[in-house]
Design a protein around this motif. Structure first.
Motif, short mmCIF file in Angstrom:
data_model
loop_
_atom_site.label_atom_id
_atom_site.label_comp_id
_atom_site.label_asym_id
_atom_site.label_seq_id
_atom_site.Cartn_x
_atom_site.Cartn_y
_atom_site.Cartn_z
N GLN A 13 3.20 6.21 -7.18
CA GLN A 13 2.56 7.19 -8.04
C GLN A 13 2.14 8.44 -7.26
OE1 GLN A 13 -0.56 5.11 -10.07
NE2 GLN A 13 0.91 3.84 -11.18
N CYS A 14 2.12 8.33 -5.95
CA CYS A 14 1.71 9.48 -5.14
C CYS A 14 2.89 10.35 -4.82
CB CYS A 14 1.10 9.01 -3.83
SG CYS A 14 -0.38 8.13 -4.09
N GLU A 15 3.39 11.01 -5.80
CA GLU A 15 4.57 11.81 -5.53
C GLU A 15 4.17 13.25 -5.21
OE1 GLU A 15 6.62 10.82 -9.03
OE2 GLU A 15 4.84 11.07 -10.23
N LEU A 16 5.15 14.00 -4.73
CA LEU A 16 4.94 15.43 -4.55
C LEU A 16 5.33 16.12 -5.84
CD1 LEU A 16 6.66 16.06 -1.08
CD2 LEU A 16 4.23 15.69 -1.54
N GLN A 17 4.67 17.19 -6.12
CA GLN A 17 5.12 18.00 -7.26
C GLN A 17 5.34 19.43 -6.78
OE1 GLN A 17 3.03 17.23 -10.86
NE2 GLN A 17 4.70 18.10 -12.08
N TYR A 50 2.15 -5.65 -3.96
CA TYR A 50 2.94 -5.17 -5.10
C TYR A 50 2.21 -3.99 -5.77
CZ TYR A 50 5.70 -5.65 -9.42
OH TYR A 50 6.53 -5.45 -10.49
N ILE A 51 0.89 -4.14 -5.91
CA ILE A 51 0.10 -3.07 -6.51
C ILE A 51 0.08 -1.85 -5.58
CG2 ILE A 51 -2.28 -2.41 -7.09
CD1 ILE A 51 -2.59 -5.31 -8.19
N GLY A 52 -0.01 -2.14 -4.29
CA GLY A 52 0.04 -1.06 -3.30
C GLY A 52 1.31 -0.23 -3.45
N LEU A 78 -7.99 -7.60 -18.10
CA LEU A 78 -9.14 -6.93 -17.51
C LEU A 78 -8.72 -5.65 -16.78
CD1 LEU A 78 -10.89 -10.10 -16.03
CD2 LEU A 78 -11.60 -8.80 -18.05
N ILE A 79 -7.63 -5.73 -16.03
CA ILE A 79 -7.16 -4.57 -15.26
C ILE A 79 -5.82 -4.14 -15.83
CG2 ILE A 79 -6.80 -3.67 -12.94
CD1 ILE A 79 -8.01 -6.37 -11.92
N LYS A 80 -5.86 -3.18 -16.74
CA LYS A 80 -4.63 -2.84 -17.46
C LYS A 80 -3.73 -1.90 -16.67
CE LYS A 80 -6.25 -3.63 -22.16
NZ LYS A 80 -7.70 -3.89 -21.92
N MET A 81 -4.29 -1.20 -15.67
CA MET A 81 -3.51 -0.12 -15.07
C MET A 81 -2.40 -0.59 -14.13
SD MET A 81 -6.59 1.29 -12.69
CE MET A 81 -5.65 2.63 -11.97
N PHE A 82 -2.44 -1.87 -13.71
CA PHE A 82 -1.42 -2.32 -12.76
C PHE A 82 -0.52 -3.40 -13.36
CE2 PHE A 82 -5.03 -1.19 -9.92
CZ PHE A 82 -4.45 -0.04 -9.41
N ASP A 83 0.70 -3.47 -12.83
CA ASP A 83 1.58 -4.59 -13.13
C ASP A 83 1.37 -5.65 -12.07
OD1 ASP A 83 2.70 -3.60 -15.38
OD2 ASP A 83 4.32 -2.57 -14.31
N PHE A 84 1.54 -6.92 -12.44
CA PHE A 84 1.48 -7.99 -11.45
C PHE A 84 2.86 -8.60 -11.30
CE2 PHE A 84 -2.79 -7.41 -12.90
CZ PHE A 84 -3.52 -7.46 -11.73
N LEU A 85 3.05 -9.29 -10.18
CA LEU A 85 4.36 -9.90 -9.93
C LEU A 85 4.65 -10.95 -10.99
CD1 LEU A 85 4.34 -10.59 -6.09
CD2 LEU A 85 6.08 -9.31 -7.32
N PRO A 86 5.83 -10.89 -11.59
CA PRO A 86 6.20 -11.99 -12.48
C PRO A 86 6.48 -13.25 -11.66
CG PRO A 86 7.98 -10.40 -12.31
CD PRO A 86 6.85 -9.85 -11.52
N ILE A 118 -2.51 -14.76 -14.61
CA ILE A 118 -2.16 -13.34 -14.48
C ILE A 118 -2.40 -12.60 -15.79
CG2 ILE A 118 -0.14 -11.81 -14.30
CD1 ILE A 118 -1.37 -12.66 -11.63
N SER A 119 -2.08 -13.23 -16.92
CA SER A 119 -2.25 -12.50 -18.18
C SER A 119 -3.75 -12.30 -18.47
CB SER A 119 -1.53 -13.21 -19.34
OG SER A 119 -2.22 -14.38 -19.68
#
Lengths: 273, 228
Positions: free
Chosen positions: A36-40, A28-30, A231-239, A225-226
């Protein structure tokens, strides 16, 4: 003996469940990283809005493009200002200066083809250059690949260990009934007749172990998960609701199969009379 | 109905169980298998039940070559045999009735048939009163009669008895032997391994004697006399 088997099965299943849920979250994080790796794609300064729209439409029609958003000079300016926050007034008076380019942010279906897509976008007239963050793409790809491989290997190893442990535990209960099996053989019982109750017992132990370990995971997942998320704020985890069913099915199958195979293997030796 | 044709059994490490043994047992016969420990009696019994296969030769029971039977067919062979052991081999957590019924259940007999047949067999071996007792609540002689009842309940044509009186006193042994003789009179073939000189001499039946895996004596109305 059954209690020993039950506890072993429950622990194995719990470990298996934790493993599954870990690898589901890594995937999921992957996915999040991939997105996030988009083209600009940056356009020439002199393009006007209708031209920019036309370019945007062309980009949307490309094969590997999942989505695209057009950011005009004005929007780019606003965003820049927002990013500067309290220092935003530095930009006051520059509103009408052409120093920021319009750009299109492109997300892809398949980031492995990002180089091809980049070339296609570059061919569209009006586009000056395209950034594709190749390094990040490469790193994310190798990370998710490694996680996938690692979790597959891990699950196979866990399965082998689990079946081995179960088989040994059930062997004890078969051993306790060896005399009974022997007598059954001499009175003319078929292998299947002898095996069936043991296999059913194995399946029941697996099913019970599944219920307990699954309940433990269900109740502890959200709090766990919470904690991790703090600790790791940058990712969402699966609900929980989006992984509970898949996890349940995998654990139930794993548990009952483990029980059935373990019993069948343990009893095999005793049938040769 | 039983035929050993030049049967040889060689175990691992070249230990000879039986050496070129041939004999025939007709239907309805009562045969004692005698010999010292290690003479090959157990090998002969294991061949009959399909537990082991001969290294060479054939073992034929009721026209079936036992050593050529597929493994999954062996249970059906055993249903036509009743086996009685020295140590009774009863299930301790089942009553006398259940121990006998069990032998019918595993062959998939109907409950109605079981309920009709088991009391008949129990009365034949004189255990009607003990039907609801567990094996540890009855005497050794009674336990052996339960195991005989279990061997009989599927109406086998052959009963194989491996030292059935080995754990019983003289008086009880005589009772059990009377039971075997009655069963034999009803037409069931009986092959019995025994070390009891008294029993063999009293019964005056056919005696087959083995020594170091070789058949050394086969006589009608024989006596024990296996030498020192």
């Amino acid at each position: 003996m059954t209690i020993a088997s039950f506890i072993t099965v429950t622990c194995c299943l719990f470990l298996f469940g934790v493993f599954v849920i870990f690898s589901m979250n890594m995937n999921y994080i992957g996915k999040q990283l991939e997105q996030q790796c988009e083209l600009q794609a940056y356009m020439y300064l002199e393009t006007d809005e209708p031209q920019q729209r036309a370019v945007y439409e062309k980009v949307l029609q490309l094969d590997n493009v999942y989505d695209a958003t057009l950011e005009t000079e004005r929007q780019a300016f606003e965003n820049f200002k927002k990013q500067l926050g309290e220092d935003g007034d530095l930009l006051d008076g520059l509103e009408d200066k052409d120093f920021l380019r319009s750009s299109i942010k492109i997300t892809l279906h398949d980031i492995r083809k990002s180089n091809d897509t980049k070339k296609a976008v570059e061919k569209i007239s009006g586009i000056e250059k395209v950034e594709n963050y190749q390094d990040t793409v490469g790193k994310v790809l190798s990370l998710t690949g490694a996680v996938n491989k690692g979790s597959t290997v891990g699950m196979i190893v866990l399965m082998i260990i689990a079946v081995f442990i179960i088989q040994n535990t059930i062997k004890l209960s078969v051993f306790a009934r060896e005399k009974e099996i022997h007598i059954m053989k001499f009175v003319g019982a078929t292998d299947r007749f002898i095996r069936t109750p043991f296999v059913i017992e194995g399946i029941m132990i697996g099913a019970l172990g599944f219920i307990v370990s699954y309940a433990v995971i269900l109740f502890s997942y959200t709090p766990a998960i919470s904690t991790v998320k703090d600790l790791i704020k940058m990712f969402d985890f699966l609900p929980l609701q989006s992984c509970a069913l898949q996890l349940g099915v995998m654990m139930a199958l794993f548990g009952t199969m483990m029980g059935a195979i373990g019993s069948a293997v343990s009893i095999k030796r005793h049938l040769k009379v | 109905m039983i035929e050993f044709k030049e049967v040889t059994v060689v175990y691992d490490k070249d230990i000879v169980g039986l050496d070129n043994v041939s004999f025939k047992i007709e239907e309805g016969e009562f045969v004692f298998l005698v010999g010292k420990t290690g003479a090959g009696k157990s090998s002969a019994i294991k061949l009959l039940t399909g537990e082991i296969k001969p290294t060479s030769g054939d073992v034929i029971v009721d026209g079936i070559v036992v050593n050529r039977l597929k493994r999954r067919k062996i249970p059906y062979l055993r249903r036509a045999q009743g086996v009685v052991f020295q140590d009774f081999r009863l299930l301790p957590n089942k009553t006398v009735y259940e121990n006998v019924a069990f032998a019918m259940e595993i062959t998939g007999k109907k409950k109605k048939d079981i309920q009709r047949k088991v009391p008949k067999i129990l009365s034949l071996v004189g255990l009607s009163e003990r039907a609801n007792n567990y094996p540890n609540e009855i005497s050794g002689g009674e336990q052996q009669r339960v195991s005989i009842a279990r061997a009989l309940v599927n109406s086998p044509s052959l009963i194989i008895a491996d030292e059935p009186t080995g754990n019983l006193d003289v008086e009880t042994s005589a009772e059990v032997m009377n039971l075997f003789e009655e069963i034999n009179k009803m037409g069931t073939t009986i092959v019995m391994v025994t070390h009891s000189e008294k029993i063999v001499n009293d019964m005056q039946k056919r005696v087959i004697q083995l020594e170091n895996g070789v058949l050394v004596r086969d006589e009608e109305n024989g006596v024990y006399n296996i030498g020192a």
